[in-house]
Design an enzyme around this catalytic site. Sequence first.
Site, PDB file in Angstrom:
ATOM      1  N   SER B 147      -1.943   1.965  -9.068  1.00  0.00           N
ATOM      2  CA  SER B 147      -1.765   0.616  -9.610  1.00  0.00           C
ATOM      3  C   SER B 147      -1.951   0.632 -11.136  1.00  0.00           C
ATOM      4  O   SER B 147      -1.199   1.329 -11.819  1.00  0.00           O
ATOM      5  CB  SER B 147      -2.719  -0.350  -8.894  1.00  0.00           C
ATOM      6  OG  SER B 147      -2.363  -1.687  -9.155  1.00  0.00           O
ATOM      7  N   ASP B 223       3.759  -4.142  -0.002  1.00  0.00           N
ATOM      8  CA  ASP B 223       2.714  -4.373  -1.002  1.00  0.00           C
ATOM      9  C   ASP B 223       2.851  -5.804  -1.530  1.00  0.00           C
ATOM     10  O   ASP B 223       3.906  -6.180  -2.051  1.00  0.00           O
ATOM     11  CB  ASP B 223       2.938  -3.345  -2.122  1.00  0.00           C
ATOM     12  CG  ASP B 223       1.886  -3.378  -3.204  1.00  0.00           C
ATOM     13  OD1 ASP B 223       1.306  -4.457  -3.454  1.00  0.00           O
ATOM     14  OD2 ASP B 223       1.661  -2.319  -3.815  1.00  0.00           O
ATOM     15  N   HIS B 256      -0.942  -2.222  -0.509  1.00  0.00           N
ATOM     16  CA  HIS B 256      -1.448  -1.735  -1.808  1.00  0.00           C
ATOM     17  C   HIS B 256      -2.807  -1.029  -1.665  1.00  0.00           C
ATOM     18  O   HIS B 256      -3.412  -0.643  -2.655  1.00  0.00           O
ATOM     19  CB  HIS B 256      -1.607  -2.961  -2.732  1.00  0.00           C
ATOM     20  CG  HIS B 256      -1.652  -2.653  -4.198  1.00  0.00           C
ATOM     21  ND1 HIS B 256      -0.549  -2.248  -4.921  1.00  0.00           N
ATOM     22  CD2 HIS B 256      -2.668  -2.712  -5.110  1.00  0.00           C
ATOM     23  CE1 HIS B 256      -0.883  -2.072  -6.203  1.00  0.00           C
ATOM     24  NE2 HIS B 256      -2.163  -2.333  -6.339  1.00  0.00           N
TER      25      HIS B 256
END
Lengths: 278, 278
Positions: B147, B223, B256
């Site tokens: 991320s 996600d 995620h």
Amino acid sequence: MEQTEQIKDHGGWLKRFVHKSECCQCDMTFSVFLPAQAESQKVPVLYYLSGLTCTDDNVRTKGGAQRFAAEHGIALVMPDTSPRGDDVPDAADRYDLGKGAGFYVNATRQPWSKHYQMYSYVTDELPKLVASELPIDASRESITGHSMGGHGALICALKQPGRYRSVSAFSPIGNPVNCAWGHGCLGAYLGDEKNEWKNWDATELIEAGAPCPPMLADQGGDDSFLADQLNTDKLQAACKKAGLDASIRMQDGYDHSYHFISSFMGDHIAFHAGHLRG
Amino acid sequence: MEQTEQIKDHGGWLKRFVHKSECCQCDMTFSVFLPAQAESQKVPVLYYLSGLTCTDDNVRTKGGAQRFAAEHGIALVMPDTSPRGDDVPDAADRYDLGKGAGFYVNATRQPWSKHYQMYSYVTDELPKLVASELPIDASRESITGHSMGGHGALICALKQPGRYRSVSAFSPIGNPVNCAWGHGCLGAYLGDEKNEWKNWDATELIEAGAPCPPMLADQGGDDSFLADQLNTDKLQAACKKAGLDASIRMQDGYDHSYHFISSFMGDHIAFHAGHLRG
């Protein structure tokens, strides 16, 4: 049962469920990992019983089991460690009694006996539920766990002859009638009569002649609980004397944490997979 | 640097260190996994940059990387995501700015610039420190992250041509000048001049012709941040247009979380291992 979560994980699905437990008289949460193979067939199942203070979340997050369960096509069922909820009695100042510390026994003493029926929960109610609702082959079950849950796995296997194909444990409490954790829980849940405790102690059950499926156990050599709580030597001696098919390994330098568990998870799941085939 | 923790893990050692950082002007904590191979030789190193809200603890606990680092004989270095401490400015009401959200840039604006020098920290101060104190071969470095840290890994690789042998990312923020997380952090740390932001944006750096080592990225198809924050399509288009050696894979159904990361960690470490040999 109600599905409250579903996360894709190693090609399969990690799911969480909540249901009203009859034997624990409260809502119970558990997690299941279904490998991709479960989309087209029923798969064998490995129960994982967690240790003191844990919920179903610790192992699914830190245990590294999903990778190996995916590889071998095995479902993981991960129950909570005790009944839960505002109505459930607790010992709020203690981490080793009450909520998070059900010890996988059926309590007979007040105030615990109404809800703390974890042995029946993990060996009867929960297996029936997952077999009826999920693509799990109930004829192929094995069981493992950590610490309190490692001992839990052992007593489930010893008290249900012929039921589980194999049993394993990470740093199990080997002989709870002879350690403080055991005294605390067994005394509270079962009362003062120590002979009754022996029906819920792996070493005592083995010494009394209980049959046991093939067993694998790993114990960290630098585990801070080894000297006072775990009695690995007593478990080992009982297995040897009884001539059980048991491999109990001391792993030099390892502690009691999930870093230890995840380091040997692959060995344990491969061990169970060998017994769960066909 | 002071070692504050040492845990045996997958045959090697997971260690945590604290040191006084010159560039961040505060005490910084980081974790290192040294595989067993490091007991007899210097080993190559993979940096893992974590995402928003994380510390060094998340990946070492949930990422499942140690198993593969042990297998391939690679050290993992896992820094924190921002400067820390009572003297360090923060945006206490926000998870996406300040502590836990350093974005791996060198801040130029008050009140951030004194401490928020995470780019220099992860590419210069920390590598020099670990190479001088640990059995790490500084000539064999690769970098990855998740991320915010996936983007951090990309900009480190793009801004240091020839430095890293390979770069990978899990669900990276692909084009922060075009998303809310990027606007928040880059605006605060670098000021209002958006042209300056482009020097810290992977897609913009690639479009401007920055060379890049071999790249692998994985992105979960389910996600929840994909649509608004990650701009995977923009990163992908820039890589394609620039003719980079980049494999950016959409992974159907994944979210995620670290369940996603751990599902593909083996692929990423094998990818880096291939480039870190010899």
